[in-house]
Design an enzyme around this catalytic site. Structure first.
Site, PDB file in Angstrom:
ATOM      1  N   SER A 125      -0.590  11.196   5.712  1.00 27.29           N
ATOM      2  CA  SER A 125      -0.418  11.106   4.261  1.00 27.29           C
ATOM      3  C   SER A 125      -1.489  11.937   3.570  1.00 27.29           C
ATOM      4  O   SER A 125      -2.690  11.709   3.779  1.00 27.29           O
ATOM      5  CB  SER A 125      -0.542   9.651   3.813  1.00 27.29           C
ATOM      6  OG  SER A 125      -0.705   9.615   2.408  1.00 27.29           O
ATOM      7  N   HIS A 171       3.517  13.409   4.976  1.00 25.60           N
ATOM      8  CA  HIS A 171       3.910  12.316   4.077  1.00 25.60           C
ATOM      9  C   HIS A 171       3.274  12.542   2.700  1.00 25.60           C
ATOM     10  O   HIS A 171       2.061  12.683   2.581  1.00 25.60           O
ATOM     11  CB  HIS A 171       3.449  10.992   4.680  1.00 25.60           C
ATOM     12  CG  HIS A 171       3.909   9.777   3.939  1.00 25.60           C
ATOM     13  ND1 HIS A 171       5.174   9.246   4.082  1.00 25.60           N
ATOM     14  CD2 HIS A 171       3.276   8.983   3.052  1.00 25.60           C
ATOM     15  CE1 HIS A 171       5.287   8.169   3.323  1.00 25.60           C
ATOM     16  NE2 HIS A 171       4.148   7.986   2.680  1.00 25.60           N
ATOM     17  N   ASP A 194       2.886  11.101  -1.088  1.00 28.90           N
ATOM     18  CA  ASP A 194       2.981   9.878  -1.884  1.00 28.90           C
ATOM     19  C   ASP A 194       3.023  10.206  -3.370  1.00 28.90           C
ATOM     20  O   ASP A 194       2.036  10.688  -3.933  1.00 28.90           O
ATOM     21  CB  ASP A 194       1.779   8.978  -1.589  1.00 28.90           C
ATOM     22  CG  ASP A 194       1.876   8.336  -0.217  1.00 28.90           C
ATOM     23  OD1 ASP A 194       2.876   7.659   0.043  1.00 28.90           O
ATOM     24  OD2 ASP A 194       0.951   8.539   0.596  1.00 28.90           O
ATOM     25  N   MET A 251       3.318   8.705  -7.077  1.00 28.74           N
ATOM     26  CA  MET A 251       3.109   7.444  -7.810  1.00 28.74           C
ATOM     27  C   MET A 251       3.077   7.715  -9.306  1.00 28.74           C
ATOM     28  O   MET A 251       2.502   8.712  -9.744  1.00 28.74           O
ATOM     29  CB  MET A 251       1.777   6.810  -7.396  1.00 28.74           C
ATOM     30  CG  MET A 251       1.636   6.578  -5.907  1.00 28.74           C
ATOM     31  SD  MET A 251       0.115   5.692  -5.530  1.00 28.74           S
ATOM     32  CE  MET A 251       0.089   5.830  -3.738  1.00 28.74           C
ATOM     33  N   HIS A 292       7.646  10.092  -0.393  1.00 26.24           N
ATOM     34  CA  HIS A 292       7.723   8.642  -0.658  1.00 26.24           C
ATOM     35  C   HIS A 292       7.551   8.434  -2.161  1.00 26.24           C
ATOM     36  O   HIS A 292       6.455   8.583  -2.689  1.00 26.24           O
ATOM     37  CB  HIS A 292       6.604   7.972   0.163  1.00 26.24           C
ATOM     38  CG  HIS A 292       6.439   6.510  -0.064  1.00 26.24           C
ATOM     39  ND1 HIS A 292       5.335   5.816   0.387  1.00 26.24           N
ATOM     40  CD2 HIS A 292       7.227   5.589  -0.681  1.00 26.24           C
ATOM     41  CE1 HIS A 292       5.450   4.541   0.060  1.00 26.24           C
ATOM     42  NE2 HIS A 292       6.579   4.377  -0.599  1.00 26.24           N
ATOM     43  N   MET A 298       7.109   6.331  -5.210  1.00 26.85           N
ATOM     44  CA  MET A 298       6.711   5.026  -5.756  1.00 26.85           C
ATOM     45  C   MET A 298       6.784   5.133  -7.271  1.00 26.85           C
ATOM     46  O   MET A 298       5.770   5.158  -7.971  1.00 26.85           O
ATOM     47  CB  MET A 298       5.302   4.666  -5.265  1.00 26.85           C
ATOM     48  CG  MET A 298       5.278   4.235  -3.805  1.00 26.85           C
ATOM     49  SD  MET A 298       3.639   4.355  -3.062  1.00 26.85           S
ATOM     50  CE  MET A 298       3.676   6.087  -2.575  1.00 26.85           C
ATOM     51  N   MET A 331       6.725  -1.071   4.273  1.00 31.04           N
ATOM     52  CA  MET A 331       5.313  -1.013   3.852  1.00 31.04           C
ATOM     53  C   MET A 331       4.528  -2.101   4.591  1.00 31.04           C
ATOM     54  O   MET A 331       4.930  -3.265   4.627  1.00 31.04           O
ATOM     55  CB  MET A 331       5.190  -1.249   2.340  1.00 31.04           C
ATOM     56  CG  MET A 331       5.765  -0.154   1.459  1.00 31.04           C
ATOM     57  SD  MET A 331       5.151   1.504   1.800  1.00 31.04           S
ATOM     58  CE  MET A 331       3.394   1.333   1.474  1.00 31.04           C
ATOM     59  N   GLY A 365      -4.480   4.277  -0.628  1.00 28.16           N
ATOM     60  CA  GLY A 365      -4.782   4.461   0.789  1.00 28.16           C
ATOM     61  C   GLY A 365      -5.940   3.555   1.182  1.00 28.16           C
ATOM     62  O   GLY A 365      -6.610   2.960   0.332  1.00 28.16           O
ATOM     63  N   GLY A 366      -6.160   3.456   2.482  1.00 29.14           N
ATOM     64  CA  GLY A 366      -7.346   2.775   2.988  1.00 29.14           C
ATOM     65  C   GLY A 366      -7.321   1.254   2.930  1.00 29.14           C
ATOM     66  O   GLY A 366      -8.366   0.620   3.044  1.00 29.14           O
ATOM     67  N   ASP A 397       4.099   2.270   6.936  1.00 28.68           N
ATOM     68  CA  ASP A 397       3.138   2.948   6.057  1.00 28.68           C
ATOM     69  C   ASP A 397       2.120   1.932   5.546  1.00 28.68           C
ATOM     70  O   ASP A 397       2.488   0.975   4.869  1.00 28.68           O
ATOM     71  CB  ASP A 397       3.933   3.559   4.885  1.00 28.68           C
ATOM     72  CG  ASP A 397       3.087   4.375   3.930  1.00 28.68           C
ATOM     73  OD1 ASP A 397       1.881   4.560   4.185  1.00 28.68           O
ATOM     74  OD2 ASP A 397       3.654   4.853   2.923  1.00 28.68           O
TER      75      ASP A 397
HETATM   76  C1  DX5 Z   1       0.147   3.677  -0.012  1.00 29.83           C
HETATM   77  C2  DX5 Z   1       0.798   4.936   0.480  1.00 29.83           C
HETATM   78  C3  DX5 Z   1       0.379   5.315   1.840  1.00 29.83           C
HETATM   79  C4  DX5 Z   1      -1.093   5.582   2.022  1.00 29.83           C
HETATM   80  C5  DX5 Z   1      -1.458   5.128   3.408  1.00 29.83           C
HETATM   81  O1  DX5 Z   1       0.812   3.222  -1.143  1.00 29.83           O
HETATM   82  O2  DX5 Z   1       2.211   4.813   0.480  1.00 29.83           O
HETATM   83  O3  DX5 Z   1       1.159   6.401   2.349  1.00 29.83           O
HETATM   84  O4  DX5 Z   1      -1.453   6.929   1.871  1.00 29.83           O
HETATM   85  O5  DX5 Z   1      -2.823   5.206   3.565  1.00 29.83           O
HETATM   86  P1  DX5 Z   1      -3.577   4.565   4.814  1.00 29.83           P
HETATM   87  O6  DX5 Z   1      -2.979   5.145   6.060  1.00 29.83           O
HETATM   88  O7  DX5 Z   1      -4.992   4.960   4.590  1.00 29.83           O
HETATM   89  O8  DX5 Z   1      -3.347   3.063   4.730  1.00 29.83           O
HETATM   90 ZN    ZN Z   2       3.427   6.375   1.525  1.00 30.17          ZN
END
Ligand code: DX5
Ligand code: ZN
Length: 216
Positions: A7, A32, A34, A36, A65, A67, A138, A145-146, A176
């Site tokens: 990602s 990937h 993201d 948002m 993805h 969101m 999910m 992330g993280g 994810d």
């Molecule tokens: C969160 C995203 C993920 C995110 C995952 O809403 O959809 O794709 O980047 O990050 P990690 O792998 O750090 O959990």
């Molecule tokens: Zn994602």
């Protein structure tokens, strides 16, 4: 074979091309992306123009993805910008509009999929499975992330693997959130075949080694 989808949320957005190359040279399968909107999730990331620029910078498969609220409004724009796979959340609109979004993505010649948030039950994917090339489960609350991996999503993952095997065996099953060396084996055992990883890939000193490690 297990596929790894780093990602770019964990990449340096000022050095995106460099950071995409790190994972493409590192043997990753998909990239990937993201998206948002600050509405469906409490964070804002990137949109159509950035996907277009990424498309020009790499030939990796772009796994986008979304969101965002009512994604039916934007799916064609993301396809035209160069997405290869576009996934939309089942929570983001009515069943009718979600099916419409999937049909629009397929009409652009791209792969469509649905995503379920942690509190959404497995059965929520069933009205869409016939139109899906991917289901994304999910394993964190979407937005950042993280975060820590939610192991309690494993029964749902296994249930959805059962639906796929029975009704649409070519459909991919992606996870994810919180995927790392300590959690990759459990998602693979429970039926996932595409693993998204942001911080675990971009935080690694040896990215190719980490991608290999995540394949389980
Ligand atoms: C969160 C995203 C993920 C995110 C995952 O809403 O959809 O794709 O980047 O990050 P990690 O792998 O750090 O959990
Ligand atoms: Zn994602």
């Amino acid at each position: 074979m297990i596929k790894i989808a780093p990602s770019i949320l964990s990449a340096d957005f000022a050095n995106l091309e460099r950071d995409i190359r790190k994972v493409s040279d590192g043997g990753a399968d998909y990239l990937h992306v993201d998206v948002m909107d600050g509405n469906f999730v409490p964070n804002i990331t990137i949109g159509v123009p950035v996907v277009k620029s990424i498309r020009a910078a790499t030939d990796m498969v772009l796994d986008v993805h979304l969101m965002i609220d009512r994604p039916v409004r934007y799916v064609e724009a993301f396809c035209k910008a160069g997405a290869d796979i576009v996934t939309v959340h089942v929570e983001a609109d009515t069943e009718e509009n979600t099916r419409k979004a999937l049909e629009l993505i397929r009409g652009c010649g791209k792969k469509a999929g649905v995503v379920v948030k942690p509190k959404t039950p497995a059965e929520a994917v069933l009205p869409f499975l016939d139109l899906c090339s991917m289901i994304l489960v999910m394993t964190v609350e979407p937005g950042f992330g993280g975060q820590s991996f939610m192991a309690d999503m494993m029964p749902k993952l296994r249930t959805i693997r059962g639906y796929i095997d029975e009704k649409n065996p070519d459909c991919e099953l992606e996870v994810d959130g919180g995927i790392a060396p300590g959690t990759c084996k459990t998602v693979i055992e429970n039926g996932a075949n595409v693993l998204v990883a942001g911080s675990a890939v971009y935080g690694a000193a040896d990215i190719p080694g980490r991608i290999r490690e995540l394949r389980g």
